[in-house]
Design an enzyme around this catalytic site. Sequence first.
Site, mmCIF file in Angstrom:
data_model
loop_
_atom_site.group_PDB
_atom_site.id
_atom_site.type_symbol
_atom_site.label_atom_id
_atom_site.label_comp_id
_atom_site.label_asym_id
_atom_site.label_seq_id
_atom_site.Cartn_x
_atom_site.Cartn_y
_atom_site.Cartn_z
ATOM 1 C CB ALA A 162 -0.923 -0.009 1.214
ATOM 2 C CE1 TYR A 163 5.244 5.538 2.972
ATOM 3 C CE2 TYR A 163 7.045 4.132 2.234
ATOM 4 C CZ TYR A 163 6.595 5.345 2.714
ATOM 5 O OH TYR A 163 7.483 6.359 2.919
ATOM 6 C CB SER A 164 5.222 0.141 -2.724
ATOM 7 O OG SER A 164 6.261 -0.298 -1.876
#
Length: 307
Positions: A162-164
């Site tokens: 999700a962060y990527s």
Amino acid sequence: MSRGRPRGPRGGSVPPHGAVLVTGASSGLGRECALELEHRGFQVLAGVRREEDGEKLLAESHHERLRYAVIDITDDASVRASAELVAHRYGGLRGLVNNAGICLPGPLECIDGEQFRRQLDVNVVGHLSMIRAHLPLLRRSHGRIVNVTSGLGSAAVPFLGAYSAAQFAKEALSDALRRELAPTGVRVSVVAPGAILTPIWTKVSQAGERALADAPPAVADLYRSALQGFLEGNAQQAMASRTTPEDFARTVLRALTDARPRARYWAGADARRMARTARLLPDSLLDRTFRAITAQVGAPAGTDARP
């Protein structure tokens, strides 16, 4: 804290003067960035989450060029108010440093739609809102936008999907803005820091545990051992990192003052290495480099990794 003279960029630099707005300045990299830019000569408006965060930052300021404002970049009214404040207080804006962000770790199977939207809302949509609101001021001064991403804007690491995704999106946003705004004289750069020891790593570990707690038990059990090992490894990497918050702050300074700002700056050898690896390796080899992270998926908690 020592604040030595930064290395001079090739092609010269422009003087550090005028107003700069730094979001996410409550702690960590944003805090260090706000203090460094003030030290170098900028008038700094630090965007913080709470009044008490701003007061702590003021107590560390030594030049009376730093002020703070409580800004929620996901709230349109708050974003508009920050632009009105900048216009009223400074009359213009030399730079906007989009540093605020959150990291929601965990296997994508454990991250629900609300969490995923929250990750994108803070790390992508909120920054675009800030840019749109402050662009009239930036155009007037031929100012600069600095978008802070990370090494994960080049390669998607397991358990940080999700962060990527948010970092990839912010990289794409920066590329499009750089090309769209170039004719107006507004320059856009990305600063990608690698692993740096800041309070965010404690928050990341806690968020990872919450992701497991919120997932169905059978799904959580599938990933628990692998995720815990990954989070511990991340924390150890940050503790061993030789890159400091000061290095990051000086990199942002270069993006704001280089006579010919680059499209991308890296703060830390690991961030540069990640970008180079993602660019040069085929997907099959890149997958292999991440295999150790997922080797324990399906293993009982506490089992040693066997890549």
